[in-house]
Design a protein around this motif. Structure first.
Motif, PDB file in Angstrom:
ATOM      1  N   PHE A 448     -13.433 -23.887 -62.333  1.00  0.00           N
ATOM      2  CA  PHE A 448     -13.442 -23.016 -60.777  1.00  0.00           C
ATOM      3  C   PHE A 448     -12.135 -22.223 -60.724  1.00  0.00           C
ATOM      4  CE2 PHE A 448     -12.522 -23.265 -56.365  1.00  0.00           C
ATOM      5  CZ  PHE A 448     -13.615 -22.420 -55.860  1.00  0.00           C
ATOM      6  N   SER A 521     -25.980 -23.107 -52.473  1.00  0.00           N
ATOM      7  CA  SER A 521     -24.847 -24.044 -52.701  1.00  0.00           C
ATOM      8  C   SER A 521     -23.553 -23.247 -53.094  1.00  0.00           C
ATOM      9  CB  SER A 521     -25.157 -25.014 -54.084  1.00  0.00           C
ATOM     10  OG  SER A 521     -24.011 -25.670 -54.307  1.00  0.00           O
ATOM     11  N   CYS A 523     -19.261 -23.405 -53.758  1.00  0.00           N
ATOM     12  CA  CYS A 523     -18.014 -23.884 -54.045  1.00  0.00           C
ATOM     13  C   CYS A 523     -16.986 -23.092 -53.475  1.00  0.00           C
ATOM     14  CB  CYS A 523     -17.892 -24.421 -55.384  1.00  0.00           C
ATOM     15  SG  CYS A 523     -16.195 -25.308 -55.814  1.00  0.00           S
ATOM     16  N   TYR A 524     -16.179 -23.379 -52.432  1.00  0.00           N
ATOM     17  CA  TYR A 524     -15.169 -22.641 -52.067  1.00  0.00           C
ATOM     18  C   TYR A 524     -13.990 -23.217 -51.924  1.00  0.00           C
ATOM     19  CZ  TYR A 524     -15.584 -24.901 -47.417  1.00  0.00           C
ATOM     20  OH  TYR A 524     -15.783 -25.929 -46.614  1.00  0.00           O
ATOM     21  N   ASN A 545     -17.588 -28.258 -52.103  1.00  0.00           N
ATOM     22  CA  ASN A 545     -18.934 -27.883 -52.115  1.00  0.00           C
ATOM     23  C   ASN A 545     -19.806 -28.137 -50.848  1.00  0.00           C
ATOM     24  OD1 ASN A 545     -19.317 -27.451 -55.405  1.00  0.00           O
ATOM     25  ND2 ASN A 545     -17.868 -29.200 -55.191  1.00  0.00           N
ATOM     26  N   GLN A 546     -20.522 -27.136 -50.790  1.00  0.00           N
ATOM     27  CA  GLN A 546     -21.299 -27.143 -49.524  1.00  0.00           C
ATOM     28  C   GLN A 546     -22.677 -26.139 -49.437  1.00  0.00           C
ATOM     29  OE1 GLN A 546     -19.198 -26.445 -45.857  1.00  0.00           O
ATOM     30  NE2 GLN A 546     -21.001 -26.120 -44.574  1.00  0.00           N
ATOM     31  N   GLU A 547     -23.739 -26.621 -48.853  1.00  0.00           N
ATOM     32  CA  GLU A 547     -24.990 -26.059 -48.965  1.00  0.00           C
ATOM     33  C   GLU A 547     -24.925 -24.947 -47.774  1.00  0.00           C
ATOM     34  OE1 GLU A 547     -27.701 -25.870 -50.828  1.00  0.00           O
ATOM     35  OE2 GLU A 547     -27.171 -27.158 -52.381  1.00  0.00           O
ATOM     36  N   SER A 557     -19.166 -23.579 -42.358  1.00  0.00           N
ATOM     37  CA  SER A 557     -18.799 -24.416 -43.164  1.00  0.00           C
ATOM     38  C   SER A 557     -17.693 -25.285 -42.169  1.00  0.00           C
ATOM     39  CB  SER A 557     -17.389 -23.718 -44.271  1.00  0.00           C
ATOM     40  OG  SER A 557     -16.277 -23.097 -43.539  1.00  0.00           O
TER      41      SER A 557
END
Length: 579
Positions: A448, A521, A523-524, A545-547, A557
């Motif tokens: 990542f 999904s 990833c930030y 990680n967040q949906e 977020s």
């Protein structure tokens, strides 16, 4: 009795006493008249100012002091001769010789060192200008003012100039103090040898040689300092020597020349002062040279500061400056690989690299070219640049770029037009875009920190809120940064947008794909870099990680809140879509 006078008879006749006195008186009167004429011719005054200074126009072979002053003035420097000296000025000429008064005089003119000119030039009657435009003059005037015109104890011969110094200031320079000590020790040895020689040799046998040696042993010591560093110049040397007399002396050119001069003279205080000034003056025009100096002297603090500046402003500032051509290959590669590199998007990083490469291939350019010039330069060749022998060494630079994050159609078209990347690279980039779009945005993410696509924005002092809309693989997001009231707390968040939201422009909907997948999904990673307490500080949320859904309660977020922030701030949002 008739007597006939003739010269012959007069020569044979004895002279009477009164006749002899008449002849002697006549001879003496003629001799005195000749002497008076010579004295009048030698006594002509040549005025040199309001104090009516004058000198004899004829040559005086016994003027040893004057000859020494002439030699000293000739060796000091080559000041332009188109200046006039008023004798009421403390810097006026000590002597002034009119070229028309004695054209055949064997003695050269005696002038003040500050206005000494070439031997082939004549001293002109021009007005003394208060403007001091040479390093030698600035040092001479300051040293004389501080030392109250005292006689110098040493003369430093360096860079073709004689710098007059006083022993009271030499202790601040390790190099000059060592040179002075060794020269004085050598002179003491010579003086002891001369005393022993005088005791063994009679005074009549010594002659003029002993007189000359006594004068030589009483003159200022000569210190010779060779310079091998090409970065040292007269301006830097003059400034360093002026700081010996006045530590508060300032200069506009803090850089390699001053730092190298301080190292040569052994002036540790000036060396550290120069380093502090350089740390505060890092900019687009100085960062490359400062980094080179830091590596030269192994100054890690300055080196890290330059590298930190490049991480922040390589793309946003240096890429728009001609000094980009001075950036070294290794330093650029290290900056591109840094996870803290700030850029508004990945295409801007590619653009900066193309500009740098163009300047390296065209080193004689003194101005930054237009973007169209860059594209035309790399598009005119039929062969791929990175596949040529000349371009293979730049492969690692382009491998450090995240070109999979270039998703705009016009930017992808530009990548194909320029003959820089191999066909296999272009095929890989386009195929990855194709599979990502048709799989609902799924990306193959193995690392990542190296594969996340970066988006950046700058937060200025006047802004209370900053937003940016981005499009990535058919998904739209709103990047948000806002200040909470009057406090120094800021919130940073990401919000997924729907195609009917006002933040999504109509042109974006028409020209960009839109994915109807309800859940995505993501990833930030949010990174905030702000300047506080004289240095740049970094705040990171870490990978999250967040949906993200289409409904409001799932489209935003969790806020990333930071206290104690002060603008300006550089905010980076790095995103990736894992499986």
């Amino acid at each position: 009795m008739h007597i006939q006078w003739s010269p012959l008879s007069a020569r044979n006749m004895p002279l009477r006493p009164h006749t002899r006195s008449v002849l002697i008186t006549s001879h003496i009167s003629r001799q005195n008249s000749t002497r008076s004429v010579s004295a009048r011719s030698l006594g002509q005054r040549t005025q040199a100012g309001h104090t009516n200074r004058w000198q004899l126009p004829g040559a005086l072979g016994s003027d040893l002091l004057g000859q020494a002053q002439v030699q000293r003035a000739e060796d000091f420097g080559n000041k332009s001769s188109d200046r006039k000296n008023n004798s009421d000025d403390p810097m006026a000429l000590h002597w002034h010789e009119d070229a028309t008064s004695c054209p055949q005089s064997p003695l050269p003119r005696l002038v003040h060192p500050l206005s000494a000119s070439r031997r082939t030039r004549l001293c002109k009657d021009v007005t003394w200008s208060p403007k001091i435009d040479t390093p030698e003059e600035r040092f001479y005037i300051l040293s004389r003012r501080v030392a109250h015109n005292a006689k110098p104890d040493a003369v430093l011969e360096c860079l073709g100039v004689r710098w007059e110094l006083h022993c009271s200031v030499l202790s601040s320079s390790d190099t000059l103090f060592e040179l002075y000590t060794s020269s004085k020790r050598q002179r003491d040895i010579e003086r002891a040898g001369m005393v022993l020689y005088n005791s063994r040799v009679s005074s009549s046998a010594c002659g003029r040689g002993l007189v000359y040696r006594k004068w030589l042993l009483s003159s200022p010591l000569t210190l010779r300092l060779p310079v091998k560093d090409a970065s040292i110049n007269k301006e830097a040397l003059s400034f360093a020597l002026r700081t010996l007399y006045n530590p508060e002396e300032r200069t506009d050119e803090w850089g390699e020349a001053v730092l190298s001069t301080a190292a040569l003279l052994g002036m540790s205080n000036l060396f550290q002062k120069c380093l502090k000034e350089m740390l505060t003056r890092i900019s687009s025009s100085t960062v490359c040279s400062f980094h080179h100096v830091s590596c030269k002297f192994k100054e890690t603090v300055l080196q890290r500061a330059c590298e930190r500046w490049l991480e922040l402003f390589l793309v946003t500032e240096l890429s728009f400056h001609i000094k980009l051509k001075d950036l070294s290959f290794d330093l650029l590669l290290k900056t591109l690989r840094s996870p803290r590199l700030f850029a508004s998007n990945e295409y801007e990083v590619l653009r900066a690299v193309l500009y740098w490469l163009y300047l390296k291939l065209n080193p004689l350019r003194e101005t930054l070219p237009a973007h169209s010039t860059i594209i035309h330069f790399f598009s005119r060749e039929t062969a791929v640049f990175l596949e040529q022998p000349q371009g293979q060494k730049y492969i690692t630079i382009f491998q450090a770029l995240r070109m999979h994050g270039i998703t705009e159609w016009q930017h992808l078209q530009e990548l194909q037009n320029i003959r820089v990347l191999p066909e296999s690279w272009l095929l890989s980039i386009l195929s990855n875009h194709y599979h990502t779009l048709y799989s609902g945005g799924d990306m193959v993410v193995t690392d990542f920190s190296k594969q996340a696509i970066r988006f950046g924005m700058m937060f200025d002092r006047e802004q209370e809120c900053c937003t940016q809309t981005i499009s990535l693989c058919g998904f739209y997001f709103l990047l948000h940064a806002a200040k909470l009231g009057e406090s120094d707390t800021y919130n940073f968040s990401i919000e997924r947008l729907r195609h009917w939201d006002p933040a999504v422009s109509q042109s974006s909907i028409v020209s960009h794909p839109y994915c109807m997948r309800p859940d995505r999904s993501v990833c930030y990673h949010i990174t905030v870099q702000s300047f506080a307490n004289g240095k740049w500080q970094e705040h990171s949320s870490g990978p999250v990680n967040q949906e993200f859904g289409l409904f409001k309660r799932r489209c935003r977020s969790k806020p990333f809140q930071i206290e104690g922030l002060f603008p300006p701030m550089l905010v980076t949002f790095a995103l990736a879509f894992p499986f």
